[in-house]
Scaffold this motif. Sequence first.
Motif, PDB file in Angstrom:
ATOM      1  N   MET A  55       0.825  -1.203   0.000  1.00  0.00           N
ATOM      2  CA  MET A  55       0.000   0.000   0.000  1.00  0.00           C
ATOM      3  C   MET A  55       0.861   1.254   0.000  1.00  0.00           C
ATOM      4  O   MET A  55       0.383   2.336  -0.244  1.00  0.00           O
ATOM      5  N   GLN A  56       2.142   1.102   0.307  1.00  0.00           N
ATOM      6  CA  GLN A  56       2.984   2.269   0.516  1.00  0.00           C
ATOM      7  C   GLN A  56       3.486   2.888  -0.789  1.00  0.00           C
ATOM      8  O   GLN A  56       3.449   4.094  -0.978  1.00  0.00           O
ATOM      9  N   TYR A  57       3.963   2.047  -1.670  1.00  0.00           N
ATOM     10  CA  TYR A  57       4.635   2.557  -2.871  1.00  0.00           C
ATOM     11  C   TYR A  57       3.797   2.436  -4.138  1.00  0.00           C
ATOM     12  O   TYR A  57       4.144   2.994  -5.167  1.00  0.00           O
ATOM     13  N   SER A  58       2.709   1.674  -4.060  1.00  0.00           N
ATOM     14  CA  SER A  58       1.936   1.416  -5.272  1.00  0.00           C
ATOM     15  C   SER A  58       1.115   2.626  -5.683  1.00  0.00           C
ATOM     16  O   SER A  58       0.545   3.320  -4.833  1.00  0.00           O
ATOM     17  N   GLU A 124       2.807  -7.330  -4.131  1.00  0.00           N
ATOM     18  CA  GLU A 124       2.410  -6.700  -5.392  1.00  0.00           C
ATOM     19  C   GLU A 124       2.743  -5.221  -5.310  1.00  0.00           C
ATOM     20  O   GLU A 124       2.327  -4.532  -4.376  1.00  0.00           O
ATOM     21  N   ARG A 125       3.490  -4.737  -6.280  1.00  0.00           N
ATOM     22  CA  ARG A 125       3.845  -3.321  -6.365  1.00  0.00           C
ATOM     23  C   ARG A 125       3.342  -2.780  -7.703  1.00  0.00           C
ATOM     24  O   ARG A 125       3.828  -3.186  -8.758  1.00  0.00           O
ATOM     25  N   ILE A 126       2.397  -1.874  -7.635  1.00  0.00           N
ATOM     26  CA  ILE A 126       1.884  -1.291  -8.878  1.00  0.00           C
ATOM     27  C   ILE A 126       2.702  -0.035  -9.186  1.00  0.00           C
ATOM     28  O   ILE A 126       2.613   0.967  -8.483  1.00  0.00           O
ATOM     29  N   TYR A 127       3.516  -0.148 -10.211  1.00  0.00           N
ATOM     30  CA  TYR A 127       4.451   0.921 -10.569  1.00  0.00           C
ATOM     31  C   TYR A 127       4.181   1.426 -11.997  1.00  0.00           C
ATOM     32  O   TYR A 127       3.833   0.650 -12.886  1.00  0.00           O
ATOM     33  N   ARG A 128       4.479   2.720 -12.174  1.00  0.00           N
ATOM     34  CA  ARG A 128       4.585   3.236 -13.550  1.00  0.00           C
ATOM     35  C   ARG A 128       5.935   2.825 -14.110  1.00  0.00           C
ATOM     36  O   ARG A 128       6.940   2.829 -13.392  1.00  0.00           O
ATOM     37  N   LEU A 129       5.988   2.470 -15.374  1.00  0.00           N
ATOM     38  CA  LEU A 129       7.264   2.229 -16.053  1.00  0.00           C
ATOM     39  C   LEU A 129       7.304   3.130 -17.274  1.00  0.00           C
ATOM     40  O   LEU A 129       6.407   3.094 -18.111  1.00  0.00           O
ATOM     41  N   ARG A 130       8.328   3.991 -17.329  1.00  0.00           N
ATOM     42  CA  ARG A 130       8.410   5.012 -18.376  1.00  0.00           C
ATOM     43  C   ARG A 130       9.585   4.660 -19.292  1.00  0.00           C
ATOM     44  O   ARG A 130      10.743   4.686 -18.875  1.00  0.00           O
ATOM     45  N   TRP A 135       6.885   6.356 -24.053  1.00  0.00           N
ATOM     46  CA  TRP A 135       5.601   5.733 -23.714  1.00  0.00           C
ATOM     47  C   TRP A 135       5.714   5.188 -22.298  1.00  0.00           C
ATOM     48  O   TRP A 135       6.818   5.030 -21.760  1.00  0.00           O
ATOM     49  N   SER A 136       4.563   4.914 -21.704  1.00  0.00           N
ATOM     50  CA  SER A 136       4.578   4.400 -20.335  1.00  0.00           C
ATOM     51  C   SER A 136       3.437   3.421 -20.111  1.00  0.00           C
ATOM     52  O   SER A 136       2.480   3.379 -20.889  1.00  0.00           O
ATOM     53  N   MET A 137       3.562   2.621 -19.076  1.00  0.00           N
ATOM     54  CA  MET A 137       2.500   1.697 -18.657  1.00  0.00           C
ATOM     55  C   MET A 137       2.452   1.685 -17.143  1.00  0.00           C
ATOM     56  O   MET A 137       3.399   2.099 -16.479  1.00  0.00           O
ATOM     57  N   VAL A 138       1.342   1.179 -16.610  1.00  0.00           N
ATOM     58  CA  VAL A 138       1.225   0.930 -15.171  1.00  0.00           C
ATOM     59  C   VAL A 138       1.051  -0.572 -15.011  1.00  0.00           C
ATOM     60  O   VAL A 138       0.152  -1.174 -15.608  1.00  0.00           O
ATOM     61  N   ILE A 139       1.968  -1.174 -14.231  1.00  0.00           N
ATOM     62  CA  ILE A 139       2.061  -2.635 -14.210  1.00  0.00           C
ATOM     63  C   ILE A 139       2.010  -3.151 -12.773  1.00  0.00           C
ATOM     64  O   ILE A 139       2.747  -2.665 -11.906  1.00  0.00           O
ATOM     65  N   PRO A 140       1.142  -4.132 -12.503  1.00  0.00           N
ATOM     66  CA  PRO A 140       1.108  -4.735 -11.165  1.00  0.00           C
ATOM     67  C   PRO A 140       2.148  -5.844 -11.041  1.00  0.00           C
ATOM     68  O   PRO A 140       1.872  -7.021 -11.306  1.00  0.00           O
ATOM     69  N   TRP A 141       3.353  -5.452 -10.646  1.00  0.00           N
ATOM     70  CA  TRP A 141       4.456  -6.407 -10.498  1.00  0.00           C
ATOM     71  C   TRP A 141       4.284  -7.222  -9.235  1.00  0.00           C
ATOM     72  O   TRP A 141       3.741  -6.725  -8.243  1.00  0.00           O
ATOM     73  N   ILE A 142       4.815  -8.425  -9.220  1.00  0.00           N
ATOM     74  CA  ILE A 142       4.972  -9.207  -7.995  1.00  0.00           C
ATOM     75  C   ILE A 142       6.472  -9.356  -7.779  1.00  0.00           C
ATOM     76  O   ILE A 142       7.195  -9.758  -8.709  1.00  0.00           O
ATOM     77  N   GLY A 143       6.933  -9.041  -6.587  1.00  0.00           N
ATOM     78  CA  GLY A 143       8.365  -9.176  -6.344  1.00  0.00           C
ATOM     79  C   GLY A 143       8.740  -8.843  -4.922  1.00  0.00           C
ATOM     80  O   GLY A 143       7.880  -8.822  -4.032  1.00  0.00           O
ATOM     81  N   PHE A 144      10.020  -8.574  -4.739  1.00  0.00           N
ATOM     82  CA  PHE A 144      10.524  -8.218  -3.403  1.00  0.00           C
ATOM     83  C   PHE A 144      11.639  -7.206  -3.601  1.00  0.00           C
ATOM     84  O   PHE A 144      12.198  -7.079  -4.695  1.00  0.00           O
ATOM     85  N   GLU A 145      11.959  -6.493  -2.518  1.00  0.00           N
ATOM     86  CA  GLU A 145      12.972  -5.456  -2.631  1.00  0.00           C
ATOM     87  C   GLU A 145      14.346  -6.086  -2.874  1.00  0.00           C
ATOM     88  O   GLU A 145      14.740  -7.019  -2.175  1.00  0.00           O
ATOM     89  N   PRO A 223      11.532   1.964 -10.877  1.00  0.00           N
ATOM     90  CA  PRO A 223      10.465   2.764 -11.477  1.00  0.00           C
ATOM     91  C   PRO A 223      10.781   4.228 -11.740  1.00  0.00           C
ATOM     92  O   PRO A 223      10.060   4.858 -12.504  1.00  0.00           O
ATOM     93  N   TRP A 224      11.853   4.776 -11.127  1.00  0.00           N
ATOM     94  CA  TRP A 224      12.151   6.201 -11.373  1.00  0.00           C
ATOM     95  C   TRP A 224      13.140   6.388 -12.525  1.00  0.00           C
ATOM     96  O   TRP A 224      13.522   7.494 -12.849  1.00  0.00           O
TER      97      TRP A 224
END
Length: 310
Positions: A55-58, A124-130, A135-145, A223-224
């Motif tokens: 919930m923090q970064y998505s 699950e981390r929902i991130y923008r990928l630019r 072009w860009s997308m918003v993707i619900p990734w599954i992963g870990f730091e 993501p940045w």
Amino acid sequence: MKKKYILDREDKVTDQRLFTKRREIIAGILSAPFVLNTSNLFGKGENYLSFKKDMQYSTNEQTNTIKQITSYNNFYELGSGKRDPLINADKLNTENWKLTVDGLVENPITIDTEDLITKFSLEERIYRLRCVEAWSMVIPWIGFELNQLIKKAKPLASAKFVAFQSILDRDNLPGQRRNTLNWPYREGLRLDEAMNPLTIISVGLYGRVLPNQNGSPVRLVVPWKYGFKSIKSIVKISLVSDEPKTSWNEQSPNEYGFYSNVNPNVAHPRWSQRRERRIGEFKKRDTEIFNGYAKYVSFLYKNMDLKKYF
Ligand SMILES: Nc1nc2c(c(=O)[nH]1)N[C@H]1C(S)=C(S)[C@@H](COP(=O)(O)O)O[C@H]1N2
Ligand SMILES: [Mo]
């Protein structure tokens, strides 16, 4: 790793109702805080993952559809066209995949994909990928730091950067028969960038293991930074003392810098970076500094000239 779902070449699914139904099923899965459990991990070709929602970064922006995410890709090992990675997805052999963490570490690690998926707690981390191509997308990734993995390897004080390497398989990967890039694909981060909580190792998206075209079985997501920093199908992560060589920087140093932070104020030599097209939308959006993640990462660059270190 067993066969991926790869969406049965979903571009062939012409019945939109079918597709919508599938989206609803996926949405249902994602609304549960914990998805199934690990006993179902590799059962019956489903390849669902068990994860909790971050919930923090998505971002709460609308996610791109799974069809968009898996049929418009950059993965030069599978060809340079946007649809090539989907068309050639089965040329990527992910059997018996091992990921190594080595270099300036006390405790080098070699881990296979199943262990990677079961031994780390997935989110699950929902991130923008630019993408650098605007072009860009918003993707619900599954992963870990990534910092979790690096900490296990115990970096030495002399480690200042992290070098990443993708698979080299000239016999099977059609893109590696041409010297578009100096294979294998390589990327790098400064150690503090790699340890930042936003930087994740992804093993899945939309609740299941990664489709081949998105960098199965394990890829980076930063993501940045421009999309090319998010290296796919990683076999090796090395802790090093000096800034590592990276594929796109090597290929064209004045176009692709080592840092490649998303920055609307620094144009690519051949096009502006001020605006971007979200895949699926018509009207362009303004590109945000650090892709909108400034509050988490701008401190990393506080005394740096971002025009020089682009
Ligand atoms: N190994 C490898 N990783 C790669 C690439 C590539 O060609 N090879 N392309 C990059 C680029 S330019 C982008 S925009 C993202 C795209 O990720 P996606 O297809 O999952 O959206 O992957 C990045 N990672
Ligand atoms: Mo990209």
